[in-house]
Design a protein around this motif. Sequence first.
Motif, mmCIF file in Angstrom:
data_model
loop_
_atom_site.group_PDB
_atom_site.id
_atom_site.type_symbol
_atom_site.label_atom_id
_atom_site.label_comp_id
_atom_site.label_asym_id
_atom_site.label_seq_id
_atom_site.Cartn_x
_atom_site.Cartn_y
_atom_site.Cartn_z
ATOM 1 N N ILE A 48 39.624 38.277 32.336
ATOM 2 C CA ILE A 48 39.737 37.202 33.313
ATOM 3 C C ILE A 48 40.253 35.944 32.601
ATOM 4 O O ILE A 48 40.065 35.782 31.401
ATOM 5 C CB ILE A 48 38.383 36.912 33.996
ATOM 6 C CG1 ILE A 48 37.293 36.613 32.971
ATOM 7 C CG2 ILE A 48 37.994 38.049 34.911
ATOM 8 C CD1 ILE A 48 36.004 36.119 33.578
ATOM 9 N N MET A 74 39.758 44.810 30.199
ATOM 10 C CA MET A 74 38.566 44.595 29.380
ATOM 11 C C MET A 74 37.304 44.442 30.223
ATOM 12 O O MET A 74 36.245 44.941 29.880
ATOM 13 C CB MET A 74 38.739 43.327 28.537
ATOM 14 C CG MET A 74 39.906 43.378 27.583
ATOM 15 S SD MET A 74 39.479 44.174 26.039
ATOM 16 C CE MET A 74 38.634 42.849 25.210
ATOM 17 N N ASP A 75 37.379 43.677 31.320
ATOM 18 C CA ASP A 75 36.142 43.209 31.938
ATOM 19 C C ASP A 75 36.082 43.380 33.448
ATOM 20 O O ASP A 75 35.017 43.322 34.033
ATOM 21 C CB ASP A 75 35.922 41.737 31.578
ATOM 22 C CG ASP A 75 37.146 40.891 31.880
ATOM 23 O OD1 ASP A 75 38.160 41.456 32.352
ATOM 24 O OD2 ASP A 75 37.104 39.679 31.638
ATOM 25 N N MET A 76 37.221 43.532 34.087
ATOM 26 C CA MET A 76 37.273 43.613 35.548
ATOM 27 C C MET A 76 38.390 44.579 35.898
ATOM 28 O O MET A 76 39.140 45.015 35.042
ATOM 29 C CB MET A 76 37.691 42.266 36.169
ATOM 30 C CG MET A 76 36.759 41.150 35.955
ATOM 31 S SD MET A 76 35.439 41.263 37.125
ATOM 32 C CE MET A 76 34.351 40.082 36.376
ATOM 33 N N THR A 77 38.549 44.830 37.179
ATOM 34 C CA THR A 77 39.744 45.523 37.611
ATOM 35 C C THR A 77 40.878 44.510 37.665
ATOM 36 O O THR A 77 40.775 43.501 38.349
ATOM 37 C CB THR A 77 39.521 46.155 38.994
ATOM 38 O OG1 THR A 77 38.387 47.012 38.913
ATOM 39 C CG2 THR A 77 40.730 46.949 39.414
ATOM 40 N N THR A 98 38.045 48.504 34.759
ATOM 41 C CA THR A 98 37.508 48.128 33.459
ATOM 42 C C THR A 98 37.436 49.344 32.536
ATOM 43 O O THR A 98 36.937 50.396 32.916
ATOM 44 C CB THR A 98 36.096 47.552 33.628
ATOM 45 O OG1 THR A 98 36.121 46.626 34.697
ATOM 46 C CG2 THR A 98 35.627 46.891 32.356
ATOM 47 N N GLN B 62 29.685 39.963 43.314
ATOM 48 C CA GLN B 62 29.097 39.982 41.971
ATOM 49 C C GLN B 62 27.657 39.473 42.025
ATOM 50 O O GLN B 62 27.440 38.323 42.336
ATOM 51 C CB GLN B 62 29.902 39.088 41.024
ATOM 52 C CG GLN B 62 31.199 39.741 40.542
ATOM 53 C CD GLN B 62 32.011 38.746 39.746
ATOM 54 O OE1 GLN B 62 32.069 37.561 40.063
ATOM 55 N NE2 GLN B 62 32.659 39.226 38.714
ATOM 56 N N CYS B 129 32.293 45.569 37.276
ATOM 57 C CA CYS B 129 32.765 44.368 37.956
ATOM 58 C C CYS B 129 32.309 43.108 37.240
ATOM 59 O O CYS B 129 32.350 42.028 37.796
ATOM 60 C CB CYS B 129 32.283 44.369 39.403
ATOM 61 S SG CYS B 129 30.499 44.548 39.547
ATOM 62 N N GLY B 130 31.863 43.279 35.999
ATOM 63 C CA GLY B 130 31.397 42.120 35.234
ATOM 64 C C GLY B 130 30.171 42.517 34.434
ATOM 65 O O GLY B 130 29.766 43.682 34.443
ATOM 66 N N THR B 231 32.342 42.447 27.743
ATOM 67 C CA THR B 231 31.542 43.125 28.769
ATOM 68 C C THR B 231 30.581 44.102 28.108
ATOM 69 O O THR B 231 30.986 45.002 27.384
ATOM 70 C CB THR B 231 32.456 43.881 29.745
ATOM 71 O OG1 THR B 231 33.452 42.979 30.211
ATOM 72 C CG2 THR B 231 31.661 44.406 30.920
ATOM 73 N N ALA B 484 28.259 34.428 35.648
ATOM 74 C CA ALA B 484 29.027 35.623 36.017
ATOM 75 C C ALA B 484 29.869 36.166 34.881
ATOM 76 O O ALA B 484 30.594 37.128 35.068
ATOM 77 C CB ALA B 484 29.936 35.306 37.205
ATOM 78 N N TYR B 485 29.786 35.572 33.691
ATOM 79 C CA TYR B 485 30.738 35.923 32.641
ATOM 80 C C TYR B 485 30.132 36.727 31.506
ATOM 81 O O TYR B 485 29.019 36.464 31.069
ATOM 82 C CB TYR B 485 31.360 34.649 32.059
ATOM 83 C CG TYR B 485 31.997 33.784 33.107
ATOM 84 C CD1 TYR B 485 33.083 34.251 33.834
ATOM 85 C CD2 TYR B 485 31.496 32.526 33.380
ATOM 86 C CE1 TYR B 485 33.667 33.467 34.807
ATOM 87 C CE2 TYR B 485 32.071 31.727 34.353
ATOM 88 C CZ TYR B 485 33.159 32.204 35.060
ATOM 89 O OH TYR B 485 33.727 31.438 36.031
ATOM 90 N N LEU B 494 31.528 30.262 27.736
ATOM 91 C CA LEU B 494 31.308 30.638 29.142
ATOM 92 C C LEU B 494 29.820 30.766 29.454
ATOM 93 O O LEU B 494 29.424 30.819 30.606
ATOM 94 C CB LEU B 494 32.005 31.966 29.448
ATOM 95 C CG LEU B 494 33.529 31.940 29.432
ATOM 96 C CD1 LEU B 494 34.076 33.329 29.689
ATOM 97 C CD2 LEU B 494 34.046 30.959 30.484
#
Lengths: 136, 661
Positions: A48, A74-77, A98, B62, B129-130, B231, B484-485, B494
Amino acid sequence: MVKTSSKLRWEVIAGVLVLLTLAMFLVPRLDGMVMGNDTNTILIRASIKEAGGFDKRSIEVNAGEKITFDIYSMDMTHSFIINDDRLESDVDTGPIHTGEHGTVEVVFDEPGEYIFRCGVYCSDLHGAMTGKITVL
Amino acid sequence: MAKINKFRRGNIIFILIILMLLLAPLGISYFIISGQAQKVLRAFELSDEDGEARVIEITASQFQFNPNVIHVDLGEKIIFRVTSTDVMHGFYIDGKDVFAEVPPGETVEIGPLQFNQPGKFKIRCAITCGPLHPFMIADLIVEPDYTLFVFVALTVLTAITVLLYVKTKGREDRILGINRKVKIDVLKRVRIIGPLLKRVLQWRGIHFVLILPNLLFFMLIFATGFFGNPTGNKNFSIAVVWILWFALIEFMIIFASRTWCTMCPLPAVGEWIARRRFIGVHNVRKWFSLNKKWPKSLDNMWIGALSFLVMSLMILWLVTRPVVSAILFLILIVMGTVLYLIVPARHFCRSICPAGAYIGYHSNESIFEVRSRSKAICDAHPGKECIRGSPKGYGCPWKLYPGGNQENTYCGQCYECLKNCPLDNMTIKARMIGEDLPEKAIRTKNNYDESWMGFIRFSLVIFYTLAFFGPYWFLKDWGNMGNAYGANLASINLLTPTMGGFQKWLNWALLVSFVALIAFPAIFYGFSWLARKAAKVKDIPTKDMFGAYSYVLAPFGLTLWIGFAITLILVNWAYPVNAFSDPFGWGWNLFGFKFDWYPIFPHLIPFIQLPLILLGLALAINFTYIISLKFFNGRKPAFRSTAVMTVLYTGSALLFVYLIG
Ligand code: SF4
Ligand SMILES: [Cu+2]
Ligand SMILES: [Cu+2]
């Protein structure tokens, strides 16, 4: 006496082994080797925008060459898209989840600057998740 | 002869009870799932088989589903209409073959699906998704919830059965019918393995050889935690530590006590420096250290218990942000090293380390112990090499008198005593779960550090279950400070908490601390008081009963944690496995495998957890009875106070049953 020196040898060996565990910090250096160094394949890791966005934001390629973009989320779609009239058709990897790779092949015929961006909403700064390809 | 027969009978009863506890829920689950049950239950079905499907609207964001608790009727057909209000999410239901993608801003229809198994199932996000993605969960309850009903009935039944057992057959030396005093001298009695193990453990290199690979992993944890994928579930430092390691430890405690501490690299560096040796024995009296003494007031489990609590207050960040985990381990390894250079003994492990504290606390439930063959020989032996050290080994780095040691709590299984003892009096023994627990509970008077460790561990397994697998988003949001990060070192900014985020965390911290430190102990104290009244004894103060009874939370809590660990592995096994192939989460594939995430038998998890809960409950009741017998010297008062405490244990078990079933 012989005994002592052989004991010492084991201490030294152990010490060297302990120091070698620090080599784990060198493992990131292997990245190029692990991922391959094909000059016409460009690996781009996508995060992101808050965490940096695409890890390559300025890329130079030669006109007329077939370039493979290998995008890793890496972290999201995320996805990788180029909408440009100079290209025969739009470039779009489709959603890359991800931990997945997505690839797309592009041939840039006309020199100039092309903008690539993420096509899947991924964070507040999604709109700013872009990069630039300079075709020589 | 008669004695042997009795012992055998005790064994058989024990094995039967265990089998019953294990098989009953499995059998019932099979009954419910199989078509057989459908026929029986059809009579209760409310909705029409061919009827219209009901549409349930769900929003995904999220990291929650809304609504997060969904009720459907048994046999009902459902279409889920799922809308993502932010990023890409997934949709998966335990026991159903559904993996749907829900793209940003879009609505996806899933179904119609029919629900023929009653009970509680999890709806899970299936696309990362996070950072908190693995905890994005909603409950789907198929009603009428016979499964919960059966679970509750089984729990109450277990409590009553064990109570009846202790009332009629209960004895001080029997736990669930088995003689708890039987021990096997593994090094002497077990063929082939025993002598082999002895040689291995007496070899000076063994400690180093076990620590080295773990040190290697720790270096990898630092490298990946600081520089790898931000992540958590894609990063070695999180996936391996908080899923694989965390779960394995709980099993290891039961089978091998503090074996983790044998191979732990955290205090090893300090120990090596202080000894000026990696392997050999050297100048046992002159340490490379300030050679200070550890203060007596700190020589207990208070700090360890609190550091486990503090770690747990940060757990939602620890298990989702690689950099936070890396920092925690860095702090621990630096502290372990520095403390060793000030006080040259394992006081970091005895009194500070959060893992050491809970592993030590539960290790008395282990079937494994390092003890002397005969304490009398040790007491009479003037050499005391196990304390002082010898050319073959160091004096106990954990500052025990190994020959006279009677509990596992502070035995770090370094096996120096096995190497030192000139009389070959030290050995490893296999034994019954909690062999010495009642004695320990009685012995430990006016020290409440381990009692509170028990309250903390017991409360926290409930909070972990809620935070990791529960449907209530607000709780996770609190613990997560509304952030959220994901983060590694480069993106650590973050994680800067906002004012609102900090307030959320304060809610979580206060709630957890209040329950673990005040509410649960207070309730426990109240029941101890009632138990004392019921037993009609005057000469034993409530606080002593409270302190002693609190030790039954050790086996009880451990079984719950093992249940939690099993869930963790069955649901999230793919993350740690993949992390070996791609430790940095950079898209590597070192070993040529990469598994898609899918939970194994998720709809059967409650049926695996229930027997563990029941076993813990049974142990708790029986241990309470044994402790009471020791207090009161009479079966009647012992039974009456046990009955009172059983109400509390059953209540706690039911709470957990409600969360899982
Ligand atoms: S107490 Fe903690 S630091 Fe010490 S050996 Fe055990 S886990 Fe490692
Ligand atoms: Cu994106
Ligand atoms: Cu999600």
